[in-house]
Write a protein that holds these residues in place. Structure first.
Motif, PDB file in Angstrom:
ATOM      1  N   TYR A 120      13.819 -13.681 -10.160  1.00 53.49           N
ATOM      2  CA  TYR A 120      14.881 -12.661 -10.124  1.00 53.49           C
ATOM      3  C   TYR A 120      14.314 -11.245 -10.092  1.00 53.49           C
TER       4      TYR A 120
ATOM      5  N   THR B 136      -0.575 -10.493  -3.314  1.00 53.63           N
ATOM      6  CA  THR B 136      -0.434 -10.669  -4.760  1.00 53.63           C
ATOM      7  C   THR B 136      -1.171 -11.936  -5.203  1.00 53.63           C
TER       8      THR B 136
ATOM      9  N   ALA C  82      10.552 -10.276  -9.505  1.00 52.89           N
ATOM     10  CA  ALA C  82       9.332  -9.890  -8.770  1.00 52.89           C
ATOM     11  C   ALA C  82       9.493 -10.042  -7.267  1.00 52.89           C
ATOM     12  N   LYS C  83       8.724  -9.251  -6.555  1.00 50.81           N
ATOM     13  CA  LYS C  83       8.695  -9.369  -5.094  1.00 50.81           C
ATOM     14  C   LYS C  83       7.226  -9.504  -4.683  1.00 50.81           C
TER      15      LYS C  83
ATOM     16  N   ASP D 232       3.914 -10.152  -2.644  1.00 53.09           N
ATOM     17  CA  ASP D 232       3.610 -10.231  -1.212  1.00 53.09           C
ATOM     18  C   ASP D 232       2.325 -11.034  -1.039  1.00 53.09           C
TER      19      ASP D 232
END
Ligand code: M6R
Length: 579
Positions: free
Chosen positions: A323, A331, A325-326, A328
């Motif tokens: 919900y 990462t 973190a994004k 990429d």
């Protein structure tokens, strides 16, 4: 959550299953059951609510003869705790029985359609539906096909062991998805169980199933099929754990043994291989750490250490990661999980698709190992008590190994040993606080994750409400809860956090709090009602290891004084395989 075991061999199935259930009980302990195909080809099912020891002896599990069977120890998800909802569950004819761990998400739909075909249900569980579905499918096809078709119709998570009285070949039909299931390959006997220690008495050779796998087990071997039904090869592993490691070894509880074992296992953990993980960390940009419960506290420590070297790193509660973190492609995701089976962690790892991943776990062959590019093992031996203790210090040890050289970490075993010497003093403190309703843990800086962990341990097994804060936060709200006699447990080593923490201790004391400090500072000792001494001359970076031991002992002794079984606190399970 829930432990399952199956046995097919030439030995007494009921004995192997009962032995295994005792080892699996930490996964769930509200009810227990066994099903064995008796020598007269009749399925004998015995089950009830209660602990393994009491139910298995009251119902005389081991008196059942026969060489193939299955068992289950339950942590309720669907339906109350009662005999009818205990596993194993049977179809309408009583010829197919099974045990299930997980949650069948489409069970209501399946149940309605089976009921419309005349199936009668004896329980409120989602699991029973699977037995009836297999019965329905077996009307038109051979058992193995019927089993595979049944598995294909399920949505949700499962580890399933099934058998049929009509099966002349005496086989176990097993499958897993998002719940652990491991085959134990003995000589002339095959087992399967939710974890390795349940089978250690019979074999040290194991085959962890992969997601979606199904398998057929018979006395002389096993065949594995992938989700599409094609025969599949899976790697065998051999473990060097032994039965003694999974026993109490003279201690009244696993938790006490595991706390005491820390001084030995810390060295095993320090010898674990972190080289590949280090390479990935050095090559990465942002680092996201995902974990739950105790492992999350180790994750916070990892984030602090990474941040102190200038890295961009954050620890996330695994269940919330998707919900917030994004990640990429650059990462690096580090998953910390003792069991390697925590559903929240596995789900967060799947969410981070495309990222490089490191897993830090204690369990060889666990699901998290299959999802990561690189695995660091804790080497802490099996941990049975529901409260994580030795695996927390092991997590800290492998994390520290990423940042500090060997020489600096050498004193750890001795330091933990020195803190264990305070056992009697801590028992006396436990007597003073066992009757309290609330407790507060405070610390600053790198000692804060230890305060969080101490508080979790304490509430988990004493049922006393407790909270942990960075000391500076007290005056932003919590101070209103500090009334005369409330225990405030202050982690106050002589490091850069001390001057300000001393101020926080005084604030609490001014409101009448009962101050228990863990410290090597004379000023703090004066302000405290009771102090547990840290060894003089401790290297400040090692304080977290010294601080956690008395907190574990405090939780343990308080729990015992309050009449709680610290190994099996209510409503909890060791391995949380549902989201
Ligand atoms: O196996 P994991 O490390 O992923 O488990 C995570 C938590 O469920 C676990 O640490 C839990 O909080 C313990 N019972 C705490 O003592």
């Amino acid at each position: 959550m829930c432990g399952i075991i199956g046995y097919a061999g030439s030995g007494r199935a009921s004995q192997a299953i009962t032995d295994g259930l005792k080892r699996l009980e930490y996964r769930g302990y509200d009810s227990v059951g066994i099903a064995v195909l008796s020598p007269k080809s009749k399925l004998e099912v015995r089950k009830d609510k209660g602990m393994v020891e009491e139910v298995s002896s009251a119902l005389r599990f081991t008196s059942i003869g026969g060489n193939i069977g299955l068992g289950h120890t339950r942590w309720a998800t669907h339906g109350t705790v009662c005999r009818a909802n205990a596993h194993p569950h049977a179809d309408c004819t009583g010829s197919i029985v099974l045990a299930h761990n997980g949650v069948i998400e489409n069970y209501a739909k399946l149940r309605d359609s089976l009921a419309a075909k005349g199936h009668k249900f004896a329980s409120d569980t989602d699991s029973e539906v699977v037995a009836h579905l297999m019965e329905e499918n077996a009307k038109t096809q051979p058992l193995i096909r019927a089993f595979m078709r049944t598995i294909g119709q399920l949505e949700g998570s499962y580890a399933i062991v099934a058998m049929s009285a009509a099966d002349k070949e005496e086989r176990l039909f097993i499958a897993r998805r998002n719940s652990p299931l491991i085959i134990g390959a003995g000589k002339g006997e095959m087992l399967c169980a939710s974890d390795i220690p349940a089978m250690l008495k019979y074999t040290r050779t194991f085959v962890p199933l992969q997601e979606g796998d199904m398998a057929i087990l018979a006395r002389n071997g096993y065949k594995i099929y992938s989700a599409d039904g094609a025969e599949a090869e899976r790697k065998q592993i051999t473990v060097d754990w032994d039965m003694e490691m999974a026993k109490k070894g003279g201690y009244p509880h696993f938790m006490q043994k595991e706390i005491s074992d820390q001084k030995h296992f810390i060295n095993e953990s320090l010898s674990s291989d972190t080289a590949d993980a280090m390479k990935l960390i050095c090559a990465s940009g942002r680092i996201d750490i995902i974990a739950a419960g105790t492992s999350y506290h180790a994750g916070i420590m990892l984030s602090y250490l990474l941040q102190s070297t200038g890295r961009v790193a954050q620890a996330y509660i695994a269940s919330d990661y998707p919900y917030i973190a994004k990640p990429d492609k650059k990462t690096l995701v580090i998953a910390i999980s003792q069991s390697g089976e925590t559903a929240d962690v596995l789900q967060a790892l799947r969410f981070a698709e495309g990222c490089r991943k490191i897993a830090i776990t204690n369990v060889v062959g666990s699901t998290v190992t299959a999802l990561a590019d690189c695995v660091v093992f804790l080497n802490a031996g099996p941990e049975v008590g529901v409260a994580a203790t030795k695996t927390f210090t092991s997590q800290l040890a492998v994390i520290y190994k990423l940042f500090y050289d060997k020489e600096r970490l050498k004193p750890l075993s001795g330091l933990i040993g020195a803190m264990l010497e305070h056992d009697n003093e801590i028992k006396a403190v436990a007597q003073k606080i066992a009757g309290k309703e609330n407790a507060f843990f405070i610390a600053r800086g790198r000692n804060v994750p230890i305060a969080y962990e101490g508080s979790l341990k304490f509430k988990e097994i004493t049922y006393i409400h407790s909270e942990a804060y960075p000391g500076g936060e007290l005056k932003h709200g919590t101070l209103s809860l500090i009334t005369p006699g409330v225990p405030v447990i202050a982690l106050a080593p002589k490091d850069e956090t001390l001057p300000k923490l001393l101020g926080n201790i005084r604030e609490a004391k001014a409101r009448g709090a009962f101050i228990l400090s863990i410290t090597d500072d004379d000023e703090v000792k004066k302000e405290s009602d009771i102090s547990i001494a840290l060894p003089p001359g401790t290297d400040p970076i090692l304080y977290p290891f010294a601080l956690i031991v008395p907190l574990q002992l405090l939780a343990y002794h308080t729990s015992v004084l309050r009449g709680v079984n610290p190994d099996r606190p209510r409503n909890l399970a060791k391995s949380v395989t549902v989201e």
